[in-house]
Structure formats: C-alpha cells, structure tokens
Design a protein around this motif. Structure first.
Motif, short mmCIF file in Angstrom:
data_model
loop_
_atom_site.label_atom_id
_atom_site.label_comp_id
_atom_site.label_asym_id
_atom_site.label_seq_id
_atom_site.Cartn_x
_atom_site.Cartn_y
_atom_site.Cartn_z
N GLY A 10 45.19 -13.81 -57.72
CA GLY A 10 44.51 -13.88 -56.43
C GLY A 10 43.42 -14.95 -56.35
O GLY A 10 42.78 -15.10 -55.33
N PHE A 11 43.21 -15.68 -57.46
CA PHE A 11 42.20 -16.73 -57.47
C PHE A 11 42.81 -18.09 -57.75
O PHE A 11 43.67 -18.21 -58.62
N LEU A 12 42.35 -19.09 -57.02
CA LEU A 12 42.77 -20.45 -57.31
C LEU A 12 41.98 -20.97 -58.50
O LEU A 12 40.91 -20.45 -58.81
N GLY A 13 42.51 -22.02 -59.17
CA GLY A 13 41.87 -22.48 -60.39
C GLY A 13 40.77 -23.50 -60.16
O GLY A 13 39.81 -23.58 -60.92
N CYS A 14 40.92 -24.32 -59.11
CA CYS A 14 39.92 -25.34 -58.82
C CYS A 14 40.14 -25.80 -57.39
O CYS A 14 41.11 -25.39 -56.75
N LEU B 115 49.92 -22.21 -49.11
CA LEU B 115 48.66 -21.60 -48.69
C LEU B 115 48.54 -21.51 -47.17
O LEU B 115 47.93 -20.58 -46.66
N LEU C 116 45.91 -9.50 -51.39
CA LEU C 116 46.36 -10.87 -51.23
C LEU C 116 47.64 -11.12 -52.01
O LEU C 116 48.61 -11.66 -51.49
N GLN D 251 50.51 -17.97 -61.41
CA GLN D 251 49.23 -17.41 -61.88
C GLN D 251 48.32 -17.05 -60.70
O GLN D 251 47.63 -16.04 -60.72
N PHE D 252 48.34 -17.91 -59.69
CA PHE D 252 47.53 -17.61 -58.50
C PHE D 252 48.01 -16.32 -57.84
O PHE D 252 47.22 -15.46 -57.46
N CYS E 284 43.87 -28.72 -62.80
CA CYS E 284 43.42 -27.63 -63.69
C CYS E 284 44.57 -26.93 -64.40
O CYS E 284 44.33 -26.11 -65.30
N GLY E 285 45.80 -27.24 -64.01
CA GLY E 285 46.93 -26.66 -64.72
C GLY E 285 47.35 -25.28 -64.26
O GLY E 285 48.30 -24.70 -64.79
N LEU E 286 46.66 -24.72 -63.28
CA LEU E 286 47.04 -23.39 -62.79
C LEU E 286 48.40 -23.47 -62.12
O LEU E 286 48.68 -24.41 -61.37
N GLN F 280 41.75 -9.11 -53.44
CA GLN F 280 42.63 -9.98 -54.22
C GLN F 280 43.99 -9.34 -54.41
O GLN F 280 45.01 -10.02 -54.32
N TYR G 55 44.04 -26.38 -53.70
CA TYR G 55 44.31 -26.26 -52.26
C TYR G 55 45.30 -27.32 -51.81
O TYR G 55 46.09 -27.08 -50.90
#
Lengths: 353, 184
Positions: free
Chosen positions: B95-99, B110, B56, B90-91, B84-86, B53, B103
């Motif tokens: 390093g993580f997507l919210g939902c 991406l 990434l 923040q990503f 999800c509001g991310l 992550q 995508y």
C-alpha cells in the motif's frame, strides 16, 4: 526548549482551552505531508539516508526561524531519546504513535509555543503539523502554509504537475492536507444520536476517529473528525467543507445539551456532581474511569453547571494522567496499580486546588 | 525504516525487551523476526487491523478496469520503478510507494486507483513556488477562458479581444514549458 522540559510539562498549545467554540471543540489540527525528491520514502530508507535527510531538514528549519513565521523551532533527534519521553509527546498530540514507535533516523522539530511540530521520517519525509485550541482551522492552515513555504525555500519538494505533492501512500497525495477537529460530544452520546451522526459523516467524505487518531478508540466522548480526500480539491475547499460540517455537529451537540438541561436537569447535575465527587475523593483511578469522569466534569464546566474548575485544567489532566506522563513525573516505570494510585492523587490535587 | 537485520524489507515488527530495567528495542521485518524466534512458529494469522492501506490493496486486487490483480487473465511484464526498484506487486501488497518517482513509473495504474480512492486524479490547490510555474499558468488560463466566455455572452467584444490575446500568449508560454518569469 530543553527536551526535558518539553516532555515533563502537561501544558501545550492546544490545552489553553481558548479559541472559537471551545465549549465543544478541544482543538483543531492541520497536517501537511511533504517529501523530498531523490530520497526513497522513509519505509524504504536505510539509516544513513535517514540521517542525511535530517541534515537537509535542519537547513529548512533554520530558514523557518530566519523568516520568523512562528516562535523559534528546535529540532530534536529521536535516536537516543527514552521510549517513555516519546510516548509523552504522543500523549501531548505533538507526534504520532507511529513516529514514537521506531526512533531510528527520525526527528521532530517543535516550536517554542508547541503550536508547530514537524515530524521527520515518519510515513513521509515531513509531516508539518499545526495545533490550535478551539475551532480554528483557517489560522492553523495559514501558519502551516507559511512554515511549508519557508521549508520549501531550502528543500527540493517532490511535486508532480498533475498529482500534486507526492506522498508515500496515495491516500495523502495532492494537497497532502489532513485537517482534523477534536470534539467533545457527551450529549450526543447520552441521547444515542452519535452513531447516526457518524454514519452521516462518512457519506460526506469525512472520517471519525478516536482520541489518538487512526485505529484508536474514543476516550471520554472525545472524537476526531477529519477529511479523507486530499486530491482534486483545493486546501480552502477541504477546510470549508470540514468547517461547515463540524459547525453542524457543534449545533447538534449544543441542542442535545439544551434538551438534557430542560428535560433531565436533576439527572444531569447529579451525574456531573458524582463525577466530581469521585475524582476528588477516589484513591485508585484507572485511566478509563478517569477519562470517563473527566468527560462528565467537562460537560458540567461547559454547561455552567460546575463552577470553579477551568477547562484548561481538565485538558492538562487529560495529558497528565496518561501512563507515560505519570511515569515521567514519577521518574521511574510504574506498575498499572501504582499508576492508578498516582493518577488519583494527581487529579485530586489539581481539582481541589 | 528498513529492517535492522536484513536491511531489505521495511521493519514492521517492534520488539521491546525489558530485563532488570534495561530496555532493548529491535525493529525487524516479519521474516527476520520469525527466523530469530521472536514470533511464534505458527503462521501469523490475526484479524487484520483494517487500515486505509489494506483497503487500498484490496481495491487494487479487485480492479476490473485495470485488470491487474491475482487473476490468471492478464499476465503482464512486471512494472518496476527505475529509481528505487520497487515493483508494482510490492506496492499492491504494502500500500506504500517506494519514492516520488514511483508516481511516474506506475502512472498508468495509479490514475484509475486515484479516481476510485480520491474521486479525482488531478491536483488543484497549492503548488511550490519553484516547480509551480506551468501549473500556475494553467490556472490563470482557465480563469481567463471563463472571463472570455462571460465577455462574449455580454457582447463586450473589445474586452473579449484583449482576453483572447492574453490567452494566446499564455498558451504559448505553457507550450514552452513555462518561462523564468512565470515562477512568481
């Protein structure tokens, strides 16, 4: 299976020590990452959403059992399980360290034969994992895919036409497939060839990790080799690639063993005999020393130098002499010194019997 | 899982307290853990455990093609996932997507990232039976086109004509978004 039995016996599917190439390969694992539409990924969920999701997954598990793709699967909610019990499942390789860490709103479903385990609300909503003894990636994939089909019949998967199965981390997107093989490479380590080999693996898009996966150290010359790329290649291509590289690694290890047997026969037999002597005679054994000596004994068994010890006993000991399992067996928390005493006693008992 | 205390940020700090054989566990975000005095007062500085992550997010920071990252050069409207509001920021940090909807929300960013990390941005392989209709048709189409080429090169014109008709039919069905029969 009752939870308590699950967390108090060291035998599990992969410890059977059967399967192809089991003189070098301990186990093969296939893991599929899957998520449901319309739920945030686990790290962004609240506890209510997490519990709602587990309820949906229950319907999926019922379908898996209805279709009979594997021995009956039972779902365990982790919320109220003791920390130690969860660590035992980590030591059996049935769940990840990450899942054991924070049990809130998390669950795991495990098949009766412990070949299939489905982690719920780990990094992704579902992590379908199949473990098999020996080098057996294709049958693990076949079973994993069937479980996946059964779950999908009841659960709305997050799938994108060009990106494939969507995952919390983009390093898993696409097939969501992480395949790995656990190999015992003492001869390559002894002949100082391991480092070079591992560098080469990186160039082939494969990762090499320690006994407990990402971010862990190798223990007892045991390494985990896995694919890194999950997107743009089909599952079959990913497995073929890993399989063919692992077969070459096995070939190198076997040649190194033959070389040792030819050139350093006495030293090799001495090393195996000493390891066996210490394991059956010691009264205090640290985890690190035990794993190192068990590796030497394993090499002796795999090369036919040492008779009368079964590989499956060694596999079970690798689980049974880990800290959480020892404490579970004792029924109480133990200090490191108490563990070293009990570890020595346990190994002595199993190896002499 | 979210932090037990603020329910805002992911819980990244796990605290286990053992008093007289009573084990208590807390799962907090770093901010709450610090506020409650579970972490030292000094700013957390440890050598990072180098993970995928982190790699990434450092790739994202330095991507010369997409131009995002800390540089002052390209201020852009903040991308945010409407489900999800991310935010994209923040990503980048976590390093993580919210939902799964992220995508789509971050699709333009991406694509290049996936090509760098995975060497590709297009899935091949298994698809769920339910949502795989069009995808399965596309695969069949690619197969038929290859067969057509082969037929032409062998001068099997009758077979080529049949293949061409099937290809046209498939193209129509894909255009229509796949039909009910296409799922299987």
């Amino acid at each position: 299976m009752p939870w308590n039995r699950l967390v108090s016996q060291p035998q599990t599917r992969w410890t059977a020590a059967t399967g192809p190439d089991s003189d070098v390969v301990l186990s093969s694992r296939v893991r599929l990452a899957r998520n449901l539409e319309d739920f945030p990924f686990p790290h962004r969920m609240n506890e209510r959403q997490a519990r709602d999701l587990i309820r949906q997954v229950e319907a999926g598990i019922r379908e898996v059992n209805l279709m009979g793709v594997c021995p009956p699967v039972e779902l365990y909610r982790l919320d109220d399980t003791p920390y130690l019990d969860r660590q035992v499942l980590v030591e059996k390789h049935l769940i990840s360290r990450e899942l054991a860490q924070d049990a809130r709103g998390r669950a795991v479903a495990i098949s009766e034969d412990e070949a299939v385990s489905i982690m719920v609300n780990e990094e992704d909503h579902l992590r379908i994992q199949v473990l098999a003894p020996g080098l057996d990636l294709y049958s693990a994939w076949e079973l994993g895919s069937k479980v996946d089909d059964a779950l999908e019949a009841k659960l709305p998967y997050a799938f994108h036409k060009t990106r494939g199965y969507l995952t919390a981390c983009p390093t898993n997107v696409g097939t969501g497939l992480r395949a790995s093989v656990m190999v015992h490479l003492p001869a390559l380590v002894m002949t100082n060839q391991a480092g070079r080999l591992f560098n080469t693996l990186g160039q082939f898009g494969l990762a090499i990790r320690g006994y407990f996966g990402e971010g862990t150290e190798p223990i007892g010359n045991i390494y985990q080799i896995s694919n890194q790329i999950t997107l743009g290649r089909s599952e079959e291509e990913i497995l073929d690639h890993l399989q063919s590289v692992v077969q070459q690694v096995i070939g190198h290890e076997r040649r190194a063993r033959e070389h040792l047997a030819r050139q350093m026969k006495a030293q090799l037999e001495d090393r195996v005999g000493r390891a066996y002597g210490i394991l059956t005679g010691a009264r205090i054994l640290s985890s690190e020393e035990a794993m190192r000596l068990l590796s030497d004994v394993r090499l002796g068994v795999e090369m036919g130098i040492l008779k009368g010890v079964e590989a499956r006993t060694l596999n079970e000991l690798m689980i049974a002499c880990r800290p959480a399992f020892l404490q579970k067996l004792a029924g109480k928390e133990l200090s490191p010194f108490e563990r070293d005493l009990r570890r020595a006693a346990l190994i002595r008992e199993r190896l002499v019997a | 899982m979210l932090c037990q205390h603020c329910s805002q940020r992911p819980a990244t700090v796990h605290i286990v307290k053992q008093v007289n054989n009573q084990r208590e566990e807390y799962h907090l975000c770093e901010t709450c853990a610090r506020e409650q005095g579970h972490l030292g007062l000094e700013p957390a500085f440890t050598l990072p455990n180098f993970s995928l992550q982190q790699l990434l997010s450092s790739l994202l920071e330095s991507d010369p093609f997409t131009g995002f990252g800390g540089g002052p050069a390209a201020p852009r409207a903040e991308l945010r996932c409407s489900f999800c509001g991310l935010t994209f920021r923040q990503f980048k940090e976590g390093g993580f997507l919210g939902c799964s909807h992220c995508y789509e929300a971050f699709a333009s960013e991406l694509g290049p990232l996936l090509r760098r990390v995975q060497g590709s941005d297009k899935h091949v392989g298994k698809a769920p039976r339910r949502s795989g209709g069009v995808l399965r048709l596309r695969k069949e189409l690619a197969q038929l086109r290859a067969e057509l080429q082969e037929a032409v090169s062998r001068e099997e014109y009758e077979r080529a004509a049949q293949l061409r008709d099937r290809i046209r039919d498939l193209e129509r069905r894909i255009q229509a978004g796949g039909d009910g029969n296409a799922v299987e």
